[in-house]
Design a protein around this motif. Structure first.
Motif, mmCIF file in Angstrom:
data_model
loop_
_atom_site.group_PDB
_atom_site.id
_atom_site.type_symbol
_atom_site.label_atom_id
_atom_site.label_comp_id
_atom_site.label_asym_id
_atom_site.label_seq_id
_atom_site.Cartn_x
_atom_site.Cartn_y
_atom_site.Cartn_z
ATOM 1 N N UNK A 103 12.304 -4.934 -37.396
ATOM 2 C CA UNK A 103 11.751 -5.159 -38.732
ATOM 3 C C UNK A 103 11.026 -3.916 -39.222
ATOM 4 N N UNK A 104 10.259 -3.263 -38.338
ATOM 5 C CA UNK A 104 9.585 -2.020 -38.731
ATOM 6 C C UNK A 104 10.588 -0.937 -39.118
ATOM 7 N N UNK A 105 11.755 -0.967 -38.468
ATOM 8 C CA UNK A 105 12.758 0.061 -38.718
ATOM 9 C C UNK A 105 13.474 -0.142 -40.048
ATOM 10 N N UNK A 106 13.790 -1.399 -40.377
ATOM 11 C CA UNK A 106 14.582 -1.672 -41.583
ATOM 12 C C UNK A 106 13.719 -2.159 -42.734
ATOM 13 N N UNK A 147 0.128 -0.656 -35.851
ATOM 14 C CA UNK A 147 -1.024 -0.499 -36.734
ATOM 15 C C UNK A 147 -0.637 -0.489 -38.213
ATOM 16 N N UNK A 148 0.653 -0.542 -38.470
ATOM 17 C CA UNK A 148 1.125 -0.541 -39.856
ATOM 18 C C UNK A 148 1.688 -1.900 -40.261
ATOM 19 N N UNK A 149 1.607 -2.875 -39.360
ATOM 20 C CA UNK A 149 2.180 -4.191 -39.641
ATOM 21 C C UNK A 149 1.189 -5.063 -40.395
ATOM 22 N N UNK A 150 1.721 -5.742 -41.413
ATOM 23 C CA UNK A 150 0.908 -6.694 -42.186
ATOM 24 C C UNK A 150 1.580 -8.065 -42.170
#
Length: 770
Positions: A103-106, A147-150
């Motif tokens: 998910x972080x990648x796309x 640390x960038x996930x919301x």
């Protein structure tokens, strides 16, 4: 022999998330979602057909904070091969990390700019992403992805997964995605769960981050910047900010039907994180899908537990079995059934007879229970005074008249129905208990049966078996619908907006027709007055009714369903949805109906004054409020906004049926008490019985010998069957009767050859001892 290597599933996960299209829905749902899709302007048109890419776009635009991966979608996308699904179910914790990395990648680029309306954490994450984009050009280390996930990622179990009981969860389920059924008994406060510690140096301004994966950790004391602080030997100047996730703990008990005979209910600790918090309340019957994980004890608990390890369920999906009326979802089929039911002219009769159709008879009682489910309108005045709209009903009568079965049925059909017994319930068990939370170690209140039944129905069986000290807890609930608690430093008021449905048995096992209602039912008058309707159900022998009842019961036992009725019984699911639609109405009372209710209440008060010797039928202001509640419930059933005269008449009829059931105890047995002559006759007969009763031995020997010497046997027999008119007159007049009523009684029974006057009318001789 080497183990077989498992191919990396990242490519398959990426392909699924970026290419899966949502299944075609029914036509009605597509029409319903037309406006929603048009308003979703933040999602580009090319992504709207892709289910998960559209979700990721809304997450990137800070509109959502959770993404739910449905295993049914993976099963469909993989061409019905369950290999990836089985891996996710058997090692769910690892696949949460894998899905999060993909998910972080796309993750698409946000289409909405940051603004002052966003939260502080969104602004910080936006700055971190911009800094990472700038650092990538210089090939420097940036912020880690977590640390960038919301968002929070969850798995939704397959529909074919069977919910298991708490006691069936074994050690082999560790790490797997399982579905557990049970009842939520207590809900803790929502508190932040520490995930990342962020440190900021006050000298150089550099940020240092520390992942928190265990219950215990050692904070960083010195700045980790190699270029400035470490080189210059600067130590201990730090300010830190925590990044946490909302956390809630829910002890959950298993369903009563899953508890074997002789066992106590088992419980399981439930952990709820992120957006799933605040979605469950005490008393909810739920199916929870989640990952079963172990957690070691820490601190003093570790010393006491030794090598033991605790377990918990990390919740991923919540399925409410008994939703609130306002949260119930319908489909086109149920909507059509509700429309047909609303146009039925015999709606009231049909719905009442559809309540427990396996139970024979009790038409008026079932109508009262139907109005109990619908309820009146709860009102709050301008100054804050609350007028309850919930209806309270009490069923009294002989054993074996299906009172408990009616209570069980109502507790199952109501969204928040709680069934309990008076003998097995204490005052604390009904209201609330103060206990120490095992997670936060603070004093908390655990709600009892009345709190669990908030916005529902509390069915209390064996109501007369309760202790007097425990029964006082119900007085406040039945009228004020609150529970005041002052224990262990906790002083608060809990809501108990519930209807009380009670069942009580007579004090003597069966109803004694020669005693009053107050003597038969061991309940105080102050408590009985809080019930809107009280029904006395007697088991009277009758050839026709007994034969029909026996045929009905034997048919149910042979075929496992009720006999063929004159109408089609409405399924409980449709009844529940219709009640939900009816409860959305708030009918009002027009002036002409209000004056009619006033006149009816004045008439009832006058009748109550004329029958002041019958305290169980006393009419008070609570009776007036009960009539209003019943009339509003009848108007709700018609889906009307105004109460009409017919609603008031039916409410008065139910109230009259309730009173008649209390008064009409046994007409045949009470015929002798309905005239003055019959009551005087029983008084005289009682005098004869006391006269012929043998004397105790300690008083008898001397006088009896003297009497045997003075009179013969014939004179003694004549004395035993003869009463002096002077004694009779004195006894009858002292009982409150008049001389004329006595003479009428003597003449009437003398004509029937029951007795005769002898000795010139000075004595009364009884003709026969029976």
């Amino acid at each position: 022999m080497s183990l077989a290597t498992i191919p990396n599933p990242v490519n398959r996960i990426r392909d699924f998330l970026s290419k899966f299209k949502e299944q075609e829905k029914d036509l009605a749902l597509n029409f319903a979602n037309i406006g929603i899709d048009d308003n979703d302007t933040g999602v580009p048109a090319e992504l709207r057909s892709l289910k998960y890419m559209a979700q990721l776009q809304r997450i990137a635009n800070r509109e959502e904070q959770m993404i739910t991966i449905d295993l049914e979608d993976i099963y469909t996308h993989e061409d019905t091969t369950s290999e990836l699904v089985n891996r996710i179910e058997n090692n769910s914790h690892r696949y949460v990390k894998l899905f999060s990395e993909v998910v972080d990648e796309i993750m698409p680029i946000p289409t909405k700019d940051i603004s002052e309306h966003d939260e502080v954490i969104d602004v910080i994450l936006h700055q971190r992403r911009e800094r990472n984009a700038h650092l990538d050009e210089n090939q420097q280390a940036g912020f880690p992805p977590h640390l960038l996930r919301r968002y929070t990622l969850y798995f939704k179990p397959l529909k074919s997964d069977v919910a298991i009981a708490v006691r069936d969860v074994k050690g082999s389920s560790i790490g797997k995605l399982i579905t557990v059924r049970g009842i939520v008994t207590r809900v803790s406060e929502v508190k932040p769960l520490l995930q990342v510690n962020a440190y900021t140096c006050e000298v150089c301004g550099s940020e240092t981050f520390q992942d928190i994966s265990n219950k215990t950790f050692t904070p960083i004391a010195d700045c980790q910047n190699e270029d400035e602080c470490k080189k210059n030997g600067i130590r201990g100047i730090f300010a830190h900010a925590d990044q946490g996730l909302s956390f809630q703990s829910l002890p959950r008990s298993e369903n009563p039907g899953d508890v074997p005979v002789g066992h106590i209910p088992r419980s399981m600790t439930i952990h709820v994180n992120g957006p799933l918090t605040r979605q469950m309340n005490p008393g909810d019957v739920v199916h929870l899908g989640g990952i079963f994980l172990p957690v070691p004890y820490t601190g003093f608990q570790a010393i006491r537990a030794g090598l033991l390890t605790d377990t918990y369920l990390e919740t991923h999906y919540i399925n409410q079995l008994k939703k609130q009326y306002v949260d119930m979802e319908t489909n086109a089929e149920i909507e059509q059934a509700l429309d047909e039911l609303a146009s039925n002219p015999q709606l009231y009769q049909t719905l009442a007879q559809s309540i427990a159709p396996e139970i024979y008879g009790h038409e008026d009682v079932k109508k009262a229970l139907l109005l109990l489910l619908v309820g009146g309108v709860t009102k709050v005045t301008g100054d804050g005074m609350k007028i309850r709209g919930d209806i309270n009903v009490c069923l009294m009568g002989d054993p074996g008249v299906a009172k408990s079965q009616l209570l069980k049925y109502i507790s199952k059909i109501a969204p928040r129905g709680v069934y309990t017994t008076g003998k097995g319930s204490s005052g604390v068990g009904l209201t609330a208990a103060v206990m120490r939370d095992p997670v936060t170690d603070e004093m908390v209140l655990e709600g009892g049966a009345l709190v669990l039944a908030d916005n529902g129905i509390c069915c209390i069986d064996e109501f007369d078996k309760m202790e007097e000290s425990d029964r006082t807890a119900i007085h406040e609930v039945m009228e004020q619908q609150t529970i005041s608690i002052s224990k262990a430093g906790i002083s608060t008021t809990l809501n108990a907006r519930t209807s009380i449905l009670a069942a009580a048995n007579p004090l003597f096992g069966r109803y004694n027709i020669k005693a009053s209602v107050g003597e038969n039912i061991n309940l105080p008058a102050a408590l009985l007055s809080r019930f809107d309707l009280l029904f006395l159900i007697l088991d009277k022998p009758s050839r026709d009714s007994d034969e029909r009842l026996a045929e009905h019961v034997t048919y149910v036992h042979m075929h496992n369903h009720h006999p063929e009725l004159e109408f089609d019984a409405i399924p409980p699911q449709v009844v529940r949805h219709f009640i939900a639609r009816a409860r959305s109405k708030r009918p009002t009372v027009p002036p002409q109906v209000s004056s009619y209710i006033v006149d009816s209440y004045v008439r009832l008060r006058k009748l109550s004054k004329d029958e002041n010797n019958k305290t169980q039928t006393y009419t008070s202001a609570r009776t007036l409020l009960g009539v209003l509640r019943l009339a509003q419930a009848l108007a709700r059933l018609r889906l009307a906004d105004i109460v009409v005269h017919a609603d008031v008449d039916e409410a008065l009829r139910l109230m009259e049926c309730s009173k008649e059931s209390l008064e009409d105890e046994d007409e045949d047995a009470q015929d002798f008490d309905r005239s003055a002559a019959s009551q005087i006759y029983r008084l005289i007969k009682g005098m004869l019985t006391r006269k012929t009763k043998p004397m105790p031995k300690r008083f008898g020997r001397g006088p009896e010998r003297q009497r045997d010497m003075d009179v013969d046997d014939d004179d003694e027999e004549e004395e035993e069957d003869t009463l002096s008119m002077v004694d009779v007159r004195a006894r009858v007049l002292n009982a409150g009767w008049t001389e004329a009523q006595l003479m009428d009684c003597v003449t009437a029974y003398e004509d029937l050859s029951i007795w005769m006057r002898v000795a010139n009318g000075s004595k009364l001789k009884i003709l026969g001892n029976d």
